[in-house]
Motif scaffolding. Sequence first.
Motif, PDB file in Angstrom:
ATOM      1  N   PRO A 154      40.055 -44.247   5.652  1.00  0.00           N
ATOM      2  CA  PRO A 154      39.694 -44.653   7.015  1.00  0.00           C
ATOM      3  C   PRO A 154      39.846 -46.164   7.184  1.00  0.00           C
ATOM      4  N   PRO A 155      40.180 -46.604   8.397  1.00  0.00           N
ATOM      5  CA  PRO A 155      40.281 -48.042   8.636  1.00  0.00           C
ATOM      6  C   PRO A 155      38.906 -48.694   8.525  1.00  0.00           C
ATOM      7  N   PHE A 156      38.932 -49.980   8.258  1.00  0.00           N
ATOM      8  CA  PHE A 156      37.690 -50.748   8.224  1.00  0.00           C
ATOM      9  C   PHE A 156      37.938 -52.128   8.813  1.00  0.00           C
ATOM     10  N   ILE A 157      36.867 -52.854   9.046  1.00  0.00           N
ATOM     11  CA  ILE A 157      36.949 -54.179   9.668  1.00  0.00           C
ATOM     12  C   ILE A 157      36.622 -55.256   8.650  1.00  0.00           C
ATOM     13  N   ILE A 158      37.392 -56.330   8.740  1.00  0.00           N
ATOM     14  CA  ILE A 158      37.029 -57.596   8.115  1.00  0.00           C
ATOM     15  C   ILE A 158      36.877 -58.576   9.275  1.00  0.00           C
TER      16      ILE A 158
END
Length: 190
Positions: free
Chosen positions: A177-181
């Motif tokens: 799954p995508p994630f945020i930085i």
Amino acid sequence: MKLKRVLPYAKQLLTETVESGDIVVDATAGNGHDTLFLTELVGAHGHVYAFDVQAEAILATTKRLKEANKLEIATLINDGHENLNLYIKQEVSAAIFNLGYLPGSNHEIVTRGESTQRAIESLLQLLKVGGIIVLVVYHGHAGGKEEKDSILRFVQGLSQSFVHVLSYQFLNQQNDPPFIIAIEKMKQLQ
């Protein structure tokens, strides 16, 4: 409280940072969704610089902005985000990246860790204190894990005296799954 999904959380971070009249960057224009969102945040007196290496992404973004009557407050640039310092000289308040490939397009044309890192370095120089860089990291494609690892190594090495770096991700989801930085500038870089 309810946990926000990745994309709504990315928009929340931008909404809490960007003010009317600001200059902002969409480092990966794609189909123009984030570019349009940013034009709404900056209003008629702000400006959005949107970059993409694919001409079809610039065309799609142009069409989306034209339909919304927002084209005049955006500059669309058919070039890689690693070259943003050639186009932007003003202070910016925020930037967003969607790393990976353009949905519905050639999956072999992808963002790369090295060029993304160069773009982040340039943005950190241009970013105002209190400004934010949001990276939505899609890493389930060929080369995605290498890019993810490269970017994580880079941002973990940034001095906490100057920036705060956040990772926001769901740990129990499958299929990469995508994630945020998110990188928030706390004071001017020396």
